[in-house]
Design an enzyme around this catalytic site. Structure first.
Site, PDB file in Angstrom:
ATOM      1  N   GLY A 289       0.799  -1.224   0.000  1.00 42.74           N
ATOM      2  CA  GLY A 289       0.000   0.000   0.000  1.00 42.74           C
ATOM      3  C   GLY A 289       0.828   1.269   0.000  1.00 42.74           C
ATOM      4  O   GLY A 289       0.284   2.373  -0.128  1.00 42.74           O
ATOM      5  N   LYS A 408      20.873   5.364   0.786  1.00 46.59           N
ATOM      6  CA  LYS A 408      21.231   5.715   2.169  1.00 46.59           C
ATOM      7  C   LYS A 408      21.913   4.545   2.892  1.00 46.59           C
ATOM      8  O   LYS A 408      22.457   4.714   3.987  1.00 46.59           O
ATOM      9  CB  LYS A 408      19.986   6.171   2.941  1.00 46.59           C
ATOM     10  CG  LYS A 408      19.425   7.495   2.440  1.00 46.59           C
ATOM     11  CD  LYS A 408      18.150   7.879   3.168  1.00 46.59           C
ATOM     12  CE  LYS A 408      17.660   9.263   2.742  1.00 46.59           C
ATOM     13  NZ  LYS A 408      17.366   9.380   1.308  1.00 46.59           N
ATOM     14  N   ASN A 445      16.074   9.140  -3.899  1.00 45.64           N
ATOM     15  CA  ASN A 445      14.781   9.744  -3.588  1.00 45.64           C
ATOM     16  C   ASN A 445      13.805   9.592  -4.743  1.00 45.64           C
ATOM     17  O   ASN A 445      14.190   9.677  -5.903  1.00 45.64           O
ATOM     18  CB  ASN A 445      14.964  11.228  -3.270  1.00 45.64           C
ATOM     19  CG  ASN A 445      15.727  11.437  -1.975  1.00 45.64           C
ATOM     20  OD1 ASN A 445      16.722  10.776  -1.733  1.00 45.64           O
ATOM     21  ND2 ASN A 445      15.253  12.330  -1.153  1.00 45.64           N
ATOM     22  N   VAL A 446      12.553   9.386  -4.399  1.00 40.40           N
ATOM     23  CA  VAL A 446      11.511   9.181  -5.397  1.00 40.40           C
ATOM     24  C   VAL A 446      10.527  10.337  -5.333  1.00 40.40           C
ATOM     25  O   VAL A 446       9.947  10.611  -4.279  1.00 40.40           O
ATOM     26  CB  VAL A 446      10.782   7.836  -5.173  1.00 40.40           C
ATOM     27  CG1 VAL A 446       9.695   7.640  -6.211  1.00 40.40           C
ATOM     28  CG2 VAL A 446      11.769   6.689  -5.225  1.00 40.40           C
ATOM     29  N   VAL A 453      10.064  15.588  -0.432  1.00 41.19           N
ATOM     30  CA  VAL A 453      10.141  17.032  -0.195  1.00 41.19           C
ATOM     31  C   VAL A 453       9.159  17.835  -1.045  1.00 41.19           C
ATOM     32  O   VAL A 453       8.703  18.893  -0.629  1.00 41.19           O
ATOM     33  CB  VAL A 453      11.577  17.560  -0.456  1.00 41.19           C
ATOM     34  CG1 VAL A 453      12.544  16.988   0.551  1.00 41.19           C
ATOM     35  CG2 VAL A 453      12.021  17.291  -1.870  1.00 41.19           C
TER      36      VAL A 453
END
Length: 611
Positions: A289, A408, A445-446, A453
């Site tokens: 989900g 990360k 990051n996606v 952000v």
């Protein structure tokens, strides 16, 4: 039912208008040619003849189906063709009968009737255009159209033929020198994209509408960089499909998004490879989900799995993606389970009952600052949850296991990244001895994912600022959710066992620049209308992320955007011993958990940011 009634009313209205036009055209042609109207049986016979002829040809050319709102060139050609057929048959009638219908009368009648039919079909657009002209003095948003091609033409036509749109196109810019000085809908092409700033000032432009859906992303970025020098809001038509579907309309315009400005094209994958290993298989997605998990489910559902199992602890998200897939892919065998990957017995039961053949493990705690304040929860969920799923996958003979990792995990400075590195170590170690192909996929990051952000910046701008950035020099790699997931799926197709796949995400982007650009996109001035405030690095946060550790090299794959990190030797006995210590520590909420993580992940260097 009411819509059907409305359509019948429109049809009857057009038919009545056509036959009134027929009678008026016949009488007018007689009056002009013969200077009088002969009310005889011959006139009645001619009228009856044309009633059947008009009915036949108009049905043949489907003129009854022409939309008055969107009638265009193709419809006009059909009208002319139908009226030409009518003229020919009237000409034959005149030659044969030579009564009230003479050759000259039939020619004039056909010409007048064609004009009337065109006016009837174009009536709504003519009325709307007249209203648009009459309202030209009213307050409307002065818009510059960037792009004088098909999309720009469609956009201008809709604005000028719909009185409910608040835009007034006042000029166009296009880089084709042949078009310079020409007009589209009486709107002049005044210059090239390099002249945007000049004409935005001279024409008092309020919004810039970019209608170039087929140009490369790099060009869009260049256009936006010029638009940033103005104080105008910027909107864009999203893609070439808008032209194909004929939907290059005002409703399709949206604000320019950061994804439009990554400066590279959308990543494409080989769908045949994906279909080859998913089609006809039972696929399990843990964390199904979430942002990545739900997109995995969408793309997997389109590739004909035997069954798709969505597993998530958060029932609202699981319910949302389940309902979406039931609507969009009704033929997919779908099973949604509410469970936590921490629950070892439950996970084992899921594998025993449903025997998944492919597993995507996307369940994880991922928010860096939150995991810094709850490190034990990060270990319980990310490390031991993954261990539970991986052991069950090995036990029940899963064919392929794909672990979602992160950049990360490389030389981590935070607990979240360190736990993800342990996950990579686990799947590499189990994969050595297993028939299951265990792989991890590492990316950054996606855009648009939960907690990213961009939504935060948009909310802060809507509230009037300030927009908060932790550090002016912080940079990150970005890709869209569909891009990341399609590469994850393709990496699964490459799986041999034990690899860590590293996705090429292009050039890194400064977070400060993202905030600056989003403010400009909103038609506001950064640090004038909206302040950009640097708040300092958060706990565990680095200025930049790395994709590889020093000892890892890269091997290429057939897809140049997916690379393989060379495996690092892991002492299996040491790993299991340290995991035992870690598990005992988290069960008693040991406050020294970071030190224990550091013993296992030698490259982990806890950051003191925010302390």
């Amino acid at each position: 039912m009411s819509k059907l009634f409305q359509n019948k009313k429109k049809f009857l209205f057009i038919v009545v208008c056509d036959y009134i036009a027929l009678l008026v055209s016949m009488l007018a042609s007689m009056l002009i040619v013969q200077a009088k109207i002969q009310w005889t049986l011959d006139l009645l016979y001619w009228f009856i003849f044309n009633v059947f002829a008009v009915g036949f040809f108009f049905i043949l050319f489907r003129l009854d189906a022409v939309s008055l709102r969107s009638v265009g060139i193709f419809d006009t050609l059909k009208i002319i063709a139908a009226c030409l057929c009518l003229f020919l048959i009237n000409l034959i009638y005149a030659i044969i009968t030579n009564t009230v219908c003479t050759v000259r009368t039939s020619i004039l009648f056909s010409f007048i009737f064609t004009i009337f039919v065109l006016l009837i079909r174009y009536s709504k657009r003519i009325i709307t255009a007249l209203r648009y002209v009459s309202q030209s003095g009213k307050q409307k948003i002065r818009a510059m159209i960037v792009g004088g091609g098909d999309a720009g033409t469609m956009l201008i036509r809709e604005i000028q033929t719909t009185d409910k749109i608040a835009y007034k196109p006042v000029c166009i810019v296009d880089d084709d020198p042949v078009k310079l000085g020409t007009r589209i809908g009486n709107v002049k092409i005044v210059g090239t994209t390099k002249d945007i700033k000049k004409f935005a000032d001279s024409y008092n432009i309020e919004e810039i509408l970019i209608a170039m859906p087929s140009v490369p992303k790099k060009k869009i970025q260049e256009v936006f960089d010029i638009c940033k020098t103005t104080k105008c809001k910027v909107k864009i038509l999203p893609g070439i499909y808008q032209i194909v579907s004929g939907d290059a309309s005002v409703s399709a315009l949206r604000p320019v998004q950061i994804a439009d400005l990554l400066g590279r094209e959308q990543i494409k994958v080989n769908l045949d490879e994906i279909i080859g290993y998913i089609e006809g298989r039972v696929v399990l997605v843990t964390g199904g989900g979430g942002s990545i998990g739900s997109e995995l489910c969408r793309q997997i559902a389109r590739h004909n799995p035997k069954r798709l199992i969505i597993l998530d602890i958060y029932e609202n998200n699981a319910y949302d993606i389940e309902q979406e897939l039931k609507r969009s892919c009704p033929n997919v065998a779908l099973l949604t389970l509410i469970a936590s990957i921490r629950d070892k017995k439950k996970i084992d039961d899921v594998f025993l009952k449903y025997r998944p053949e492919i597993v995507f493990n996307a369940a994880a705690h991922k928010h860096v600052p939150l995991m810094e304040t709850s490190p034990n929860e990060a270990v319980k969920n990310n490390v031991f949850g993954t261990l539970n799923v991986a052991k069950s996958a090995d036990k029940y003979g899963v064919k392929t296991f794909v672990q979602i990792s992160t950049d990360k995990a490389v030389n981590p400075t935070n607990v979240m990244g360190a736990t993800k590195r342990i996950c990579e170590m686990i799947i590499q170690t189990i994969g050595r001895r297993s028939q299951t192909k265990f792989v991890a996929v590492r990316f950054g990051n996606v855009l648009g994912s939960n907690g990213s952000v961009i939504p935060l910046f948009e909310k802060q701008i809507a509230e009037g600022g300030p927009v908060t950035v932790t550090h002016k020099d912080i940079i990150r790699y970005f890709m869209t959710i569909p891009e990341a997931v399609s590469l994850v799926l393709q990496a699964g197709a490459y799986a041999q066992g034990g690899q860590i796949y590293v996705l090429d995400m292009g050039e890194p982007v400064k977070i400060y620049d993202l905030a600056y650009n989003l403010i400009k996109l909103s038609g506001l001035e950064p640090n004038v209308d909206i302040e950009i405030k640097c708040t300092g690095l958060r706990p565990g946060e680095k200025l930049f992320e790395e994709r590889l550790m020093d000892e890892e090299g890269l091997q290429t794959t057939a897809n140049g955007l997916i690379n393989i990190a060379n495996p690092i030797d892991i002492d299996e006995g040491f790993l299991w011993a340290e995991l035992d210590k870690l598990q005992k520590a988290v069960l008693v909420e040991d406050s020294n958990i970071r030190a224990l993580i550091g013993e296992l992940v030698k490259t982990y260097r806890p950051s003191d940011n925010g302390k």
